[in-house]
Scaffold this motif. Structure first.
Motif, PDB file in Angstrom:
ATOM      1  N   LEU A 283       0.834  -1.203   0.000  1.00 37.90           N
ATOM      2  CA  LEU A 283       0.000   0.000   0.000  1.00 37.90           C
ATOM      3  C   LEU A 283       0.869   1.253   0.000  1.00 37.90           C
ATOM      4  O   LEU A 283       0.622   2.203  -0.759  1.00 37.90           O
ATOM      5  N   TRP A 284       1.897   1.277   0.846  1.00 42.73           N
ATOM      6  CA  TRP A 284       2.798   2.433   0.873  1.00 42.73           C
ATOM      7  C   TRP A 284       3.471   2.633  -0.484  1.00 42.73           C
ATOM      8  O   TRP A 284       3.570   3.756  -0.984  1.00 42.73           O
ATOM      9  N   LYS A 285       3.906   1.547  -1.099  1.00 38.13           N
ATOM     10  CA  LYS A 285       4.603   1.663  -2.372  1.00 38.13           C
ATOM     11  C   LYS A 285       3.664   2.154  -3.479  1.00 38.13           C
ATOM     12  O   LYS A 285       4.044   2.996  -4.298  1.00 38.13           O
ATOM     13  N   ARG A 292      11.407   6.297   4.229  1.00 32.75           N
ATOM     14  CA  ARG A 292      11.721   7.440   5.102  1.00 32.75           C
ATOM     15  C   ARG A 292      10.546   8.407   5.228  1.00 32.75           C
ATOM     16  O   ARG A 292      10.562   9.303   6.074  1.00 32.75           O
ATOM     17  N   GLN A 293       9.521   8.231   4.387  1.00 30.93           N
ATOM     18  CA  GLN A 293       8.362   9.125   4.418  1.00 30.93           C
ATOM     19  C   GLN A 293       7.200   8.572   5.236  1.00 30.93           C
ATOM     20  O   GLN A 293       6.201   9.266   5.438  1.00 30.93           O
ATOM     21  N   VAL A 294       7.331   7.345   5.700  1.00 33.55           N
ATOM     22  CA  VAL A 294       6.245   6.721   6.464  1.00 33.55           C
ATOM     23  C   VAL A 294       6.066   7.424   7.806  1.00 33.55           C
ATOM     24  O   VAL A 294       7.033   7.698   8.517  1.00 33.55           O
ATOM     25  N   LYS A 295       4.805   7.694   8.136  1.00 35.79           N
ATOM     26  CA  LYS A 295       4.474   8.257   9.444  1.00 35.79           C
ATOM     27  C   LYS A 295       3.551   7.273  10.156  1.00 35.79           C
ATOM     28  O   LYS A 295       2.339   7.294   9.958  1.00 35.79           O
ATOM     29  N   PRO A 296       4.123   6.384  10.977  1.00 33.87           N
ATOM     30  CA  PRO A 296       3.341   5.311  11.604  1.00 33.87           C
ATOM     31  C   PRO A 296       2.206   5.840  12.478  1.00 33.87           C
ATOM     32  O   PRO A 296       2.368   6.814  13.209  1.00 33.87           O
ATOM     33  N   ASP A 297       1.056   5.150  12.401  1.00 36.66           N
ATOM     34  CA  ASP A 297      -0.102   5.513  13.217  1.00 36.66           C
ATOM     35  C   ASP A 297      -0.248   4.629  14.448  1.00 36.66           C
ATOM     36  O   ASP A 297      -1.119   4.872  15.283  1.00 36.66           O
ATOM     37  N   SER A 298       0.575   3.585  14.538  1.00 34.94           N
ATOM     38  CA  SER A 298       0.445   2.639  15.646  1.00 34.94           C
ATOM     39  C   SER A 298       1.784   1.943  15.857  1.00 34.94           C
ATOM     40  O   SER A 298       2.659   1.984  14.984  1.00 34.94           O
ATOM     41  N   LEU A 307      10.457  -2.854   8.919  1.00 34.67           N
ATOM     42  CA  LEU A 307      10.544  -3.991   7.995  1.00 34.67           C
ATOM     43  C   LEU A 307      10.591  -3.499   6.550  1.00 34.67           C
ATOM     44  O   LEU A 307      11.339  -4.048   5.729  1.00 34.67           O
ATOM     45  N   TYR A 308       9.798  -2.490   6.245  1.00 29.03           N
ATOM     46  CA  TYR A 308       9.753  -1.894   4.903  1.00 29.03           C
ATOM     47  C   TYR A 308      11.153  -1.410   4.496  1.00 29.03           C
ATOM     48  O   TYR A 308      11.650  -1.717   3.403  1.00 29.03           O
ATOM     49  N   GLU A 309      11.777  -0.693   5.406  1.00 30.62           N
ATOM     50  CA  GLU A 309      13.116  -0.159   5.132  1.00 30.62           C
ATOM     51  C   GLU A 309      14.119  -1.288   4.879  1.00 30.62           C
ATOM     52  O   GLU A 309      14.902  -1.248   3.916  1.00 30.62           O
ATOM     53  N   ARG A 310      14.079  -2.317   5.710  1.00 29.60           N
ATOM     54  CA  ARG A 310      15.013  -3.437   5.561  1.00 29.60           C
ATOM     55  C   ARG A 310      14.663  -4.294   4.342  1.00 29.60           C
ATOM     56  O   ARG A 310      15.556  -4.852   3.697  1.00 29.60           O
ATOM     57  N   TYR A 311      13.392  -4.407   4.063  1.00 30.13           N
ATOM     58  CA  TYR A 311      12.939  -5.163   2.892  1.00 30.13           C
ATOM     59  C   TYR A 311      13.479  -4.533   1.608  1.00 30.13           C
ATOM     60  O   TYR A 311      14.030  -5.222   0.736  1.00 30.13           O
ATOM     61  N   GLU A 312      13.341  -3.212   1.506  1.00 28.45           N
ATOM     62  CA  GLU A 312      13.829  -2.508   0.313  1.00 28.45           C
ATOM     63  C   GLU A 312      15.356  -2.589   0.219  1.00 28.45           C
ATOM     64  O   GLU A 312      15.915  -2.781  -0.865  1.00 28.45           O
ATOM     65  N   SER A 313      16.046  -2.466   1.366  1.00 31.53           N
ATOM     66  CA  SER A 313      17.516  -2.547   1.362  1.00 31.53           C
ATOM     67  C   SER A 313      17.987  -3.925   0.926  1.00 31.53           C
ATOM     68  O   SER A 313      18.944  -4.063   0.153  1.00 31.53           O
TER      69      SER A 313
END
Length: 765
Positions: A283-285, A292-298, A307-313
């Motif tokens: 969904l984010w993608k 780096r633009q994600v603003k977590p709500d929970s 996980l997203y950051e590490r997944y992409e790396s």
């Protein structure tokens, strides 16, 4: 016939408690109902189109009628569920201090009275100004006035608002053929985008049957899904980087990467919802939100963003890419190489986009990029059928099309050629309550004088029985299994109807990704305790109870060793686990005795024992719904309780669950080759399809609309609720002849309120 002998007592159907209808129905199939007149066995009829009654199953029994007018005592079957068995004691269930809730009475199904009289939709005939359209008309392919306008107006941006059943595929293929034949367009300058490969092949199949079309020209059209088209562009310009050998084709491949990242973050594989995390990352993608633009709500989103950051790396390090990267990569390619973008802008003259209401941000930005020179974008869609927000789809792109494409012409296709007046009017009434939509009203081309029906089962079990009875009756009258579709909001809602169909001889098919209800995370954990009560060394069950005991999976090998050293069962070995927390260790020491006691309880009582005595309720509150706004763990357990009521002991219930897990696999395998079969589908999966008869399950608040949408509405966000109403609209408009909407009195063991989406229809009962 309403009188029968049951368990050596005379019963009258009018005096049977409403909640016992299903039990009586099931017992009648076991030969427990006897005709007081002839002594032959009776069956109970529990369907949609008539009141319940008893009938002779093996013989006509023409001389047997209700033989007494006397009023028998009220039917009070022994009900083990009125008591809870704990530690050898049989205790009555706790009751509220207030007066008992009034008994639910039988409510007959109600056809909707369509107040607006039928008048054929004003589908003005086309003017047939085009030579090519005359050729199409000669072979029986005709268009109304608005359809013709959508076909021949090819210059500049065009938004085609194509309501349900309005013939949009015919219009889109005819427009393509018209540009090729009459306007002599270069097929390589056309981009035809669909949302499924099946839709793309269907359009090509239709095109080849049109006058003047040939395989070579059709093959030159750049057609397919967003992913297939833009992946080819990437592959052409950077073959090594985007080689298919680097594509993460399967979900398990992506899960492997995020689970590895999760282990580094200390996330337990059995506890964290990695499938939902991948959905959120997608969904984010698709909305072009970088890590780096994600603003977590929970807290859950905070973990998922890591996980997203590490997944992409990890993907970048190993040269992998997933399907979402195809679109993001192409957008980045055009942004980084403006000269290349200009080349593609010069190549493509026209863009035809199907299902435009389901477009997401990255798809929309790509189309805007490529069409910047010509603005010849033909967007075909229906904002009333936008139902994929969870994938990043946004109907605002359709609603605000004119802002991004000034001067755009709008053509409304509001003639429904699929469904009769009665169904079209029902759909119009439902969707008219939405505020964020183009105001439009579909018109039918014919009427059948067969009204849509609301029917009122007691609960999910009876809902399934009534539908199966109705289908069997119609097949006996000449209908074919493929005429029927049973549609539901979420997969868990299909549990009861799946079980009825699996026990019948009727062929049916379902989505290949639909997991068995009994394999859901919370259900599997609960059943694991039951399995251990029957076999204390059940290794899978031991693994599956560890999360609810807040123990790491790594402890499993310690349990195996302890079991061997102390010559005890795996269940008993849990008493020797040292966690460093006195309260937890004390609980583990008592675990074996409580688990063993489950085998002596009814399944329903056993569930309540696990919830309270073994802390499963606490586990659900802490971990059960983490990250999942649609399916809560507590809801799964309530569904399990409804299923458990049908069984007297743990062994039978576990055997049933195993059988249903096996049947799920078997049906999915057999369904691949079935043509004539009943369709069991979520509403989302049914979009774009049509069936003679449609049954919509669970039209009550909390189901349709979903609890999440209601919570969002209470918190000031009306969008999820509007999407839920669009879901019901999509379900209703799948029906070509008959429509049945189920409004159960109880859902998940609780009193249910009819869906607020039916308010406008209730005035017409």
């Amino acid at each position: 016939m309403k009188i029968a002998r049951y368990k050596n007592k005379m019963i009258h159907l009018d005096n049977v408690r409403r909640e016992d209808f299903q039990k009586l129905y099931d017992d009648s199939k076991k030969g427990s109902l006897i005709c007081p007149g002839c002594g032959e066995p009776l069956r109970m009829h529990l369907g949609i189109r008539s009141h319940p009654y008893f009938y002779h199953h093996l013989s006509k029994g023409s001389n047997c009628n209700d033989t007494t007018n006397s009023e028998p005592p009220r039917y009070e079957p022994s009900d083990s569920n009125e008591y809870i068995e704990t530690n050898g004691f049989r205790l009555p269930k706790s009751r509220a201090v207030l007066a008992e809730e009034p008994q639910t009475s039988y409510k007959a199904s109600q056809p909707l009275k369509i107040t607006r009289p039928f008048s054929r939709g004003n589908a003005s005939p086309n003017s047939v100004q085009s030579d090519y359209l005359r050729k199409l008309e000669a072979i029986g392919i005709r268009f109304d006035g608005n359809q013709e306008k959508a076909v021949v107006n090819t210059d500049g941006p065009l938004l085609i608002l194509a309501g349900a059943g309005s013939g949009k595929t015919r219009v889109l293929t005819a427009r393509t053929a018209y540009m090729l034949q009459e306007q002599k367009a270069n097929p390589q300058s056309l981009m035809l985008v669909t949302f499924t490969a099946k839709a793309a092949s269907e359009m090509k199949r239709r095109l080849i049957s049109y006058p003047g079309m040939d395989q070579e020209r059709i093959h030159q059209i750049v057609s397919g899904t967003f992913h297939s088209i833009f992946y080819k562009i990437l592959l052409y310009h950077s073959k090594e980087k985007w080689s298919s050998s680097n594509l993460l084709k399967k979900e398990w491949q992506k899960e492997q990467i995020v689970k590895e990242a999760g282990r580094a973050l200390g996330l337990d594989e059995k506890e964290f919802a990695y499938d939902l995390a991948l959905q959120q990352i997608g969904l984010w993608k698709n909305t072009m939100v970088l890590p780096r633009q994600v603003k977590p709500d929970s807290p859950w989103e905070e973990k998922t963003s890591l996980l997203y950051e590490r997944y992409e790396s990890s993907k970048e390090k190993n040269g992998y890419f997933d399907f979402d990267d195809m679109l993001i990569g192409c957008h980045r390619l055009f942004s980084d190489r403006p000269q290349l973008l200009e080349q593609y802008q010069a190549r493509f003259e026209h863009f035809l986009i199907d299902e435009f209401q389901d477009i997401n941000k990255v798809q929309y930005e790509l189309i805007k990029m490529l069409s910047a020179r010509t603005k010849n974008v033909c967007a075909v869609g229906d904002d009333d059928q936008s139902i994929y927000a969870f994938r990043g789809s946004d109907p605002s792109y359709l609603l605000e099309f004119e802002k991004d494409f000034p001067g755009a012409e709008i053509v409304l296709l509001n003639q429904n050629y699929r469904s009769p007046h009665e169904i079209v009017e029902t759909a119009n009434t439902i969707i008219s309550a939405n505020q964020q939509r183009h105001k439009k009203e579909m018109k039918a081309q014919y009427a059948r004088e067969v009204q849509p029906v609301l029917f009122y089962p007691y609960d999910e079990e009876e809902e399934a029985t009534m539908i199966l009875t109705d289908i069997q009756e119609r097949i006996e009258m000449g209908a074919s299994p493929e005429d029927f579709a049973i549609l539901f909001r979420t997969n868990t809602a299909s549990r009861a109807v799946f079980e009825r169909l699996a026990a019948s001889s009727l062929p049916f098919r379902m989505d290949q990704n639909m997991e068995s209800f009994y394999e859901r995370f919370m259900i599997k954990g609960m059943l694991a305790f039951f399995r251990l009560s029957l076999n204390e060394d059940h290794t899978d069950a031991i693994r599956n109870i560890l999360p609810s005991l807040f123990l790491k999976q790594s402890i499993f090998r310690d349990l195996q060793a302890e079991s061997i050293l102390k010559d005890c069962s795996m269940l008993e070995a849990l008493a020797h686990v040292r966690t460093g927390f006195a309260f937890q260790e004390q609980k583990l020491k008592k675990l074996a005795d409580v688990v063993r006691s489950l085998s002596r309880l009814s399944p329903l009582a056993a569930i309540e024992c696990v919830e309270k005595d073994l802390g499963y309720q606490d586990f659900i509150k802490k971990r059960g719904s983490e990250g999942n706004k649609w399916d809560k763990g507590s809801d799964d357990i309530r569904d399990l309780k409804v299923a458990a009521k049908n069984f007297e002991n743990i062994a039978d219930f576990v055997e049933h669950a195993d059988h249903m897990i096996g049947m799920n696999r078997e049906v999915k395998q057999a369904g691949k080759n079935l043509v004539k079969a009943i369709t069991l589908s979520t509403i989302h999966r049914s979009k774009g399809l049509e069936y003679n008869t449609v049954y919509v399950l669970g039209a009550v608040d909390g189901s349709l609309p979903h609890d999440f949408a209601l919570d969002s509405y209470r918190n000031g966000d009306p969008q999820p609720l509007e999407e839920e109403r669009r879901l019901l609209y999509v379900a209703v408009t799948r029906a070509m002849e008959k429509l049945y909407i189920s409004v159960p009195h109880y859902r998940r063991g609780r009193k249910a309120n009819p869906s607020r989406f039916l308010n406008g229809l209730n005035k017409n009962l």
